[in-house]
Enzyme design. Structure first.
Site, PDB file in Angstrom:
ATOM      1  N   SER A  36       0.898  -1.175  -0.092  1.00 38.69           N
ATOM      2  CA  SER A  36       0.195  -0.002   0.110  1.00 38.69           C
ATOM      3  C   SER A  36       0.814   1.038   0.079  1.00 38.69           C
ATOM      4  O   SER A  36       2.082   1.086   0.039  1.00 38.69           O
ATOM      5  CB  SER A  36      -0.953  -0.033   1.047  1.00 38.69           C
ATOM      6  OG  SER A  36      -0.046   0.030   2.384  1.00 38.69           O
ATOM      7  N   ALA A  81      -3.584  -7.256   8.006  1.00 40.35           N
ATOM      8  CA  ALA A  81      -2.259  -7.128   7.726  1.00 40.35           C
ATOM      9  C   ALA A  81      -1.942  -8.770   7.372  1.00 40.35           C
ATOM     10  O   ALA A  81      -1.894  -9.403   8.179  1.00 40.35           O
ATOM     11  CB  ALA A  81      -1.277  -6.627   8.593  1.00 40.35           C
ATOM     12  N   SER A 124     -11.210 -16.118   4.774  1.00 36.47           N
ATOM     13  CA  SER A 124     -11.620 -16.095   3.182  1.00 36.47           C
ATOM     14  C   SER A 124     -12.433 -17.355   2.945  1.00 36.47           C
ATOM     15  O   SER A 124     -12.309 -18.437   3.664  1.00 36.47           O
ATOM     16  CB  SER A 124     -10.302 -16.181   2.483  1.00 36.47           C
ATOM     17  OG  SER A 124     -10.528 -16.558   1.107  1.00 36.47           O
ATOM     18  N   TYR A 149      -1.446 -19.628   0.679  1.00 32.00           N
ATOM     19  CA  TYR A 149      -2.249 -18.642   1.175  1.00 32.00           C
ATOM     20  C   TYR A 149      -3.505 -19.075   1.707  1.00 32.00           C
ATOM     21  O   TYR A 149      -3.879 -18.579   3.124  1.00 32.00           O
ATOM     22  CB  TYR A 149      -2.881 -17.797   0.060  1.00 32.00           C
ATOM     23  CG  TYR A 149      -3.640 -16.798   0.248  1.00 32.00           C
ATOM     24  CD1 TYR A 149      -3.451 -15.676   1.183  1.00 32.00           C
ATOM     25  CD2 TYR A 149      -4.886 -17.093  -0.327  1.00 32.00           C
ATOM     26  CE1 TYR A 149      -4.682 -15.017   1.397  1.00 32.00           C
ATOM     27  CE2 TYR A 149      -6.176 -16.262   0.152  1.00 32.00           C
ATOM     28  CZ  TYR A 149      -5.865 -15.161   1.018  1.00 32.00           C
ATOM     29  OH  TYR A 149      -6.758 -14.423   1.271  1.00 32.00           O
ATOM     30  N   LYS A 153      -5.093 -19.093   5.795  1.00 30.81           N
ATOM     31  CA  LYS A 153      -6.347 -18.646   6.642  1.00 30.81           C
ATOM     32  C   LYS A 153      -6.938 -19.645   7.314  1.00 30.81           C
ATOM     33  O   LYS A 153      -7.395 -19.529   8.531  1.00 30.81           O
ATOM     34  CB  LYS A 153      -7.216 -18.207   5.300  1.00 30.81           C
ATOM     35  CG  LYS A 153      -6.927 -16.933   4.596  1.00 30.81           C
ATOM     36  CD  LYS A 153      -6.930 -15.685   5.548  1.00 30.81           C
ATOM     37  CE  LYS A 153      -6.129 -14.578   4.857  1.00 30.81           C
ATOM     38  NZ  LYS A 153      -5.953 -13.259   6.088  1.00 30.81           N
ATOM     39  N   ASP A 297      -8.160 -22.855  -9.958  1.00 31.40           N
ATOM     40  CA  ASP A 297      -9.326 -22.317  -9.879  1.00 31.40           C
ATOM     41  C   ASP A 297     -10.551 -23.387  -9.453  1.00 31.40           C
ATOM     42  O   ASP A 297     -10.429 -24.473  -9.967  1.00 31.40           O
ATOM     43  CB  ASP A 297      -9.833 -21.542 -10.862  1.00 31.40           C
ATOM     44  CG  ASP A 297      -9.362 -20.241 -11.011  1.00 31.40           C
ATOM     45  OD1 ASP A 297      -8.813 -19.842 -10.162  1.00 31.40           O
ATOM     46  OD2 ASP A 297      -9.343 -19.453 -12.189  1.00 31.40           O
TER      47      ASP A 297
HETATM   48  N1  UFG Z   1     -10.448 -14.818 -14.130  1.00 29.72           N
HETATM   49  C1  UFG Z   1     -10.300 -14.506 -15.274  1.00 29.72           C
HETATM   50  N2  UFG Z   1      -9.433 -13.669 -15.856  1.00 29.72           N
HETATM   51  C2  UFG Z   1      -8.516 -13.155 -15.117  1.00 29.72           C
HETATM   52  C3  UFG Z   1      -8.686 -13.057 -13.760  1.00 29.72           C
HETATM   53  C4  UFG Z   1      -9.527 -13.802 -13.165  1.00 29.72           C
HETATM   54  O1  UFG Z   1     -11.164 -15.226 -16.030  1.00 29.72           O
HETATM   55  O2  UFG Z   1      -7.537 -12.253 -15.532  1.00 29.72           O
HETATM   56  C5  UFG Z   1     -11.367 -15.388 -13.220  1.00 29.72           C
HETATM   57  C6  UFG Z   1     -10.895 -16.562 -12.465  1.00 29.72           C
HETATM   58  O3  UFG Z   1     -10.494 -17.722 -13.365  1.00 29.72           O
HETATM   59  C7  UFG Z   1     -11.992 -16.788 -11.497  1.00 29.72           C
HETATM   60  C8  UFG Z   1     -12.601 -15.619 -11.384  1.00 29.72           C
HETATM   61  O4  UFG Z   1     -12.495 -14.982 -12.656  1.00 29.72           O
HETATM   62  O5  UFG Z   1     -12.883 -17.769 -12.197  1.00 29.72           O
HETATM   63  C9  UFG Z   1     -12.440 -14.728 -10.107  1.00 29.72           C
HETATM   64  O6  UFG Z   1     -10.786 -14.798 -10.050  1.00 29.72           O
HETATM   65  P1  UFG Z   1     -10.191 -13.814  -9.044  1.00 29.72           P
HETATM   66  O7  UFG Z   1      -8.630 -14.058  -9.147  1.00 29.72           O
HETATM   67  O8  UFG Z   1     -10.681 -12.260  -9.176  1.00 29.72           O
HETATM   68  O9  UFG Z   1     -10.551 -14.378  -7.654  1.00 29.72           O
HETATM   69  P2  UFG Z   1     -10.609 -15.714  -7.010  1.00 29.72           P
HETATM   70  O10 UFG Z   1     -11.919 -16.325  -6.856  1.00 29.72           O
HETATM   71  O11 UFG Z   1      -9.550 -16.635  -7.791  1.00 29.72           O
HETATM   72  O12 UFG Z   1      -9.730 -15.484  -5.549  1.00 29.72           O
HETATM   73  C10 UFG Z   1     -10.146 -14.853  -4.545  1.00 29.72           C
HETATM   74  C11 UFG Z   1      -9.417 -13.998  -3.733  1.00 29.72           C
HETATM   75  C12 UFG Z   1      -8.560 -14.938  -2.936  1.00 29.72           C
HETATM   76  C13 UFG Z   1      -9.058 -16.091  -2.198  1.00 29.72           C
HETATM   77  C14 UFG Z   1      -9.780 -16.741  -3.270  1.00 29.72           C
HETATM   78  C15 UFG Z   1     -10.846 -17.855  -2.717  1.00 29.72           C
HETATM   79  O13 UFG Z   1      -8.687 -13.154  -4.427  1.00 29.72           O
HETATM   80  O14 UFG Z   1      -7.666 -14.196  -2.174  1.00 29.72           O
HETATM   81  O15 UFG Z   1     -10.882 -15.771  -4.085  1.00 29.72           O
HETATM   82  O16 UFG Z   1     -11.272 -18.743  -3.870  1.00 29.72           O
HETATM   83  F1  UFG Z   1      -8.209 -16.784  -1.591  1.00 29.72           F
END
Ligand code: UFG
Length: 334
Positions: A36, A81, A124, A149, A153, A297
């Site tokens: 940050s 944090a 989370s 990660y 949690k 994912d």
């Molecule tokens: N996605 C895309 N393109 C991108 C980025 C993401 O298609 O460029 C998709 C991912 O595959 C997923 C969805 O968008 O299906 C959401 O992805 P994010 O990375 O935004 O979020 P996540 O669900 O993977 O991750 C989040 C938090 C983590 C946490 C996790 C728990 O960022 O801190 O949820 O599942 F651990």
């Protein structure tokens, strides 16, 4: 009442500090500025007309943490944090265990020593992995974590729960689904460093022309349109849940020494739903292409928020479109 917010200049931390100050709490922030910038403090001051106390401390520095607690009387702690990049945690597990677990232990030791017994922990939905039943309730089994990660949690919750069993500590773990959006004032928001890993900052940077094209990771999931489904929650709604949870502890309304609540909207949106909502909310056309699935994912996650609704009296108020509008305004300001 004085509340310590660790990571108070981060994305969720800064929005929570604003809500705390708006509710009349005195706030003291500890942040090491590793993910940050000090400008965030100016944003908080501009929104609330109030300057929170700020200490640049790395929570791994045990003696500094100890000195801080000796010289401050704190009524409650909200602990944000932590390091939070899933992919990075796979490559640098020890960094994650040190940053997220060692620091939590120091914090709990100091709280215990100084008889500070109220803690809100930033958890989370990742603790559930791919849940067998949807929507996900707090009773869903905790599956083996997919990443260091996620493991931090799960372990964090366990460490806190074990501590409540042998002390006067009262704690609430809030299990966030996918926090997005930013403050209405456009004075604070999400500040990803480098190439964004999360969907929404990638979407807004693509719309802004910083990234050429958004990759949609997988369209062959077992979902209505084949893309993965998540529960996207506006960060201001999420921030408000922390204030309610803290008031619950301060007024001793908690039902047990350790409680867990899902914080989401209860609504699942696919990646294609998000793209469509972004285009509609902001009158923008988004350049995207379908790519293979991203490793690690899950297919679907959205919250059953009944417990938070009934017990905390909290519910999300803002829509996906509200979130995407505020995220776009913030991006344009950058
Ligand atoms: N996605 C895309 N393109 C991108 C980025 C993401 O298609 O460029 C998709 C991912 O595959 C997923 C969805 O968008 O299906 C959401 O992805 P994010 O990375 O935004 O979020 P996540 O669900 O993977 O991750 C989040 C938090 C983590 C946490 C996790 C728990 O960022 O801190 O949820 O599942 F651990």
């Amino acid at each position: 009442m004085k509340i310590l917010v660790t990571g108070g200049l981060g994305f969720i931390g800064s929005h929570t500090v604003v809500e705390l100050q708006n509710e009349g709490f005195e706030v003291v922030i500890i942040d090491d500025l590793s993910n940050s910038t000090i400008d965030v403090l100016d944003g908080i001051i501009a929104i609330t007309n109030k300057k929170p106390e700020f200490h640049q401390i790395d929570l791994k520095d045990k003696s500094k943490v100890s000195n801080f607690f000796k010289s401050n009387k704190i009524d409650g702690v909200i602990h944000f944090a932590a390091s939070k990049a899933v992919g990075e945690s796979v490559n640098e597990p020890l960094k994650y265990y040190e940053n997220n677990i060692t620091t939590l232990i120091y914090l709990l030791q100091e709280m215990q020593k100084n008889k500070m017994n109220n803690l809100i922990f930033s958890s989370s939905c990742t603790v559930y992995g791919q849940a067998d039943e949807l929507p996900i309730t707090e009773k869903a089994p905790i599956k083996k974590a997919e990443s260091p990660y996620g493991n931090t949690k799960q372990m964090g919750e366990e460490i806190i729960e074990d501590t409540t069993k042998v002390s006067k500590l009262n704690a609430i773990a809030l299990r966030y689904f996918n926090p997005i959006g930013g403050h209405d004032s456009v004075l604070i928001g999400e500040l990803p460093i480098g190439v964004p890993q999360n969907l929404i900052p990638y979407v807004t940077q693509t719309a802004a022309g910083i990234r050429e094209c958004l990759s949609v990771f997988g369209d062959d999931y077992d979902t209505p349109d084949g893309t993965a489904v998540r529960d996207y929650i506006h960060v201001v709604d999420l921030a408000k849940a922390h204030i309610i949870a803290m008031k619950r502890l301060l007024s001793k309304n908690n039902k047990s020494q350790m409680e867990f609540f899902n914080i989401g909207t209860g609504k699942g949106s696919s990646v294609l739903d998000v793209i469509k909502a972004f285009e509609e909310a902001n009158n923008q056309k988004l350049n995207y292409k379908i790519e293979p699935r991203r490793v690690g994912d899950i297919t679907v996650a959205y919250a059953d928020t009944t417990l938070a609704n009934n017990e905390l009296g909290w519910q999300s108020e803002l829509t996906l479109q509200d979130s995407l509008r505020s995220a776009w305004l913030w991006q344009q300001k950058q």
